[in-house]
Design an enzyme around this catalytic site. Structure first.
Site, PDB file in Angstrom:
ATOM      1  N   GLY A 102      28.093 -13.520  29.872  1.00  0.00           N
ATOM      2  CA  GLY A 102      29.138 -14.521  29.738  1.00  0.00           C
ATOM      3  C   GLY A 102      29.194 -15.004  28.305  1.00  0.00           C
ATOM      4  O   GLY A 102      28.244 -14.804  27.542  1.00  0.00           O
ATOM      5  N   GLN A 116      30.772 -21.338  22.024  1.00  0.00           N
ATOM      6  CA  GLN A 116      29.692 -20.600  21.354  1.00  0.00           C
ATOM      7  C   GLN A 116      30.149 -19.866  20.108  1.00  0.00           C
ATOM      8  O   GLN A 116      29.324 -19.432  19.310  1.00  0.00           O
ATOM      9  CB  GLN A 116      29.063 -19.584  22.324  1.00  0.00           C
ATOM     10  N   CYS A 127      20.290 -18.047  27.286  1.00  0.00           N
ATOM     11  CA  CYS A 127      21.595 -18.307  26.652  1.00  0.00           C
ATOM     12  C   CYS A 127      21.618 -17.628  25.288  1.00  0.00           C
ATOM     13  O   CYS A 127      20.637 -17.709  24.547  1.00  0.00           O
ATOM     14  CB  CYS A 127      21.804 -19.809  26.492  1.00  0.00           C
ATOM     15  N   LEU A 128      22.729 -16.999  24.957  1.00  0.00           N
ATOM     16  CA  LEU A 128      22.863 -16.328  23.658  1.00  0.00           C
ATOM     17  C   LEU A 128      22.771 -17.327  22.496  1.00  0.00           C
ATOM     18  O   LEU A 128      22.452 -16.937  21.377  1.00  0.00           O
ATOM     19  CB  LEU A 128      24.204 -15.575  23.579  1.00  0.00           C
ATOM     20  N   HIS A 183      26.944 -22.048  34.101  1.00  0.00           N
ATOM     21  CA  HIS A 183      26.443 -22.015  32.721  1.00  0.00           C
ATOM     22  C   HIS A 183      27.608 -22.091  31.721  1.00  0.00           C
ATOM     23  O   HIS A 183      27.544 -22.845  30.744  1.00  0.00           O
ATOM     24  CB  HIS A 183      25.649 -20.709  32.541  1.00  0.00           C
ATOM     25  N   GLU A 184      28.665 -21.328  31.974  1.00  0.00           N
ATOM     26  CA  GLU A 184      29.801 -21.311  31.033  1.00  0.00           C
ATOM     27  C   GLU A 184      30.570 -22.623  31.081  1.00  0.00           C
ATOM     28  O   GLU A 184      31.008 -23.133  30.039  1.00  0.00           O
ATOM     29  CB  GLU A 184      30.742 -20.130  31.322  1.00  0.00           C
ATOM     30  N   HIS A 198      28.867 -25.079  28.959  1.00  0.00           N
ATOM     31  CA  HIS A 198      29.193 -24.905  27.526  1.00  0.00           C
ATOM     32  C   HIS A 198      30.502 -25.607  27.183  1.00  0.00           C
ATOM     33  O   HIS A 198      30.620 -26.216  26.117  1.00  0.00           O
ATOM     34  CB  HIS A 198      29.361 -23.411  27.191  1.00  0.00           C
TER      35      HIS A 198
HETATM   36  O1  GNR Z   1      23.763 -13.337  28.937  1.00  0.00           O
HETATM   37  C1  GNR Z   1      23.502 -14.368  29.567  1.00  0.00           C
HETATM   38  N1  GNR Z   1      22.657 -14.302  30.618  1.00  0.00           N
HETATM   39  C2  GNR Z   1      22.502 -15.328  31.514  1.00  0.00           C
HETATM   40  C3  GNR Z   1      21.443 -15.250  32.390  1.00  0.00           C
HETATM   41  C4  GNR Z   1      21.240 -16.227  33.313  1.00  0.00           C
HETATM   42  C5  GNR Z   1      22.095 -17.303  33.369  1.00  0.00           C
HETATM   43  C6  GNR Z   1      23.143 -17.414  32.494  1.00  0.00           C
HETATM   44  C7  GNR Z   1      23.360 -16.424  31.575  1.00  0.00           C
HETATM   45  S1  GNR Z   1      24.689 -16.549  30.511  1.00  0.00           S
HETATM   46  C8  GNR Z   1      24.070 -15.659  29.135  1.00  0.00           C
HETATM   47  C9  GNR Z   1      25.143 -15.501  28.073  1.00  0.00           C
HETATM   48  C10 GNR Z   1      25.514 -16.872  27.550  1.00  0.00           C
HETATM   49  O2  GNR Z   1      24.807 -17.513  26.834  1.00  0.00           O
HETATM   50  N2  GNR Z   1      26.642 -17.358  27.970  1.00  0.00           N
HETATM   51  O3  GNR Z   1      27.024 -18.576  27.599  1.00  0.00           O
HETATM   52 NI    NI Z   2      25.131 -19.613  27.105  1.00  0.00          NI
END
Ligand code: GNR
Ligand code: NI
Length: 168
Positions: free
Chosen positions: A46, A51, A91-92, A133-134, A137
């Protein structure tokens, strides 16, 4: 098409809440394409506009194994969620860290697609996790906000040190 620079914690721009998307124009289509390219390249499941330094309520996802199920979520809202469970998350924007947090299981979201058409999507497992998660953000939140202050401070210091070394 272009690969965009992903911001790393503690960049203050990760704390900006996104504004609703109102114009579904060519510029938006190009941004979505670039976000998918950036997400697949990273690689990640995601990526939120936050980001890449863009304060809009827009995220892309692909939680499939074959990486053939791209999903665009614009102005998303959670309309249903089941009981929380403990899951491992990363998270990236917080490179090199993973930890267990609570996320809802099966989650339903209502959002607009890249053309402004409304849809509803119910996800389980990784997709449910990714939706939450998104959307976090887009509200300026990171998964590390759910950890103890001690852990959060450790992560921030380590990333700050890494960033100082990269800029040397
Ligand atoms: O690549 C991603 N892996 C992930 C693993 C578990 C829960 C959420 C994620 S999202 C993350 C990519 C990211 O940072 N998206 O905002
Ligand atoms: Ni993330």
């Amino acid at each position: 098409m272009a690969i965009l620079k992903i911001l790393h914690h503690p960049d203050p721009r990760l704390r900006n809440a996104g504004k609703p998307v109102k114009q579904f124009d060519d510029e938006l289509q190009a941004l979505i394409d670039d976000m998918f390219e950036t997400m697949y390249d990273a690689p990640g499941v995601g990526l939120a506009a936050t980001q890449v330094g863009i304060a809009l309520r827009l995220a892309v996802m692909d939680c499939s194994e074959k990486k053939d199920s791209p999903i665009v979520m614009i102005n998303p809202e959670i309309i249903g969620a089941e009981e929380p469970e403990l899951v491992e998350e990363g998270c990236l924007s917080v490179p090199g860290h993973y930890d267990r947090i609570e996320r809802h299981g099966r989650t339903t979201v209502r959002a607009l697609d890249r053309h402004g058409e409304s849809f509803e999507l119910t996800g389980e497992g990784l997709l449910a996790q990714c939706i939450q998660h998104e959307i976090d953000h887009l509200d300026g939140k990171l998964y590390i906000d759910y950890l103890s202050q001690l852990k959060r401070n450790r992560i921030r210091r380590k990333l700050e040190k890494q960033q100082r070394q990269e800029s040397d």
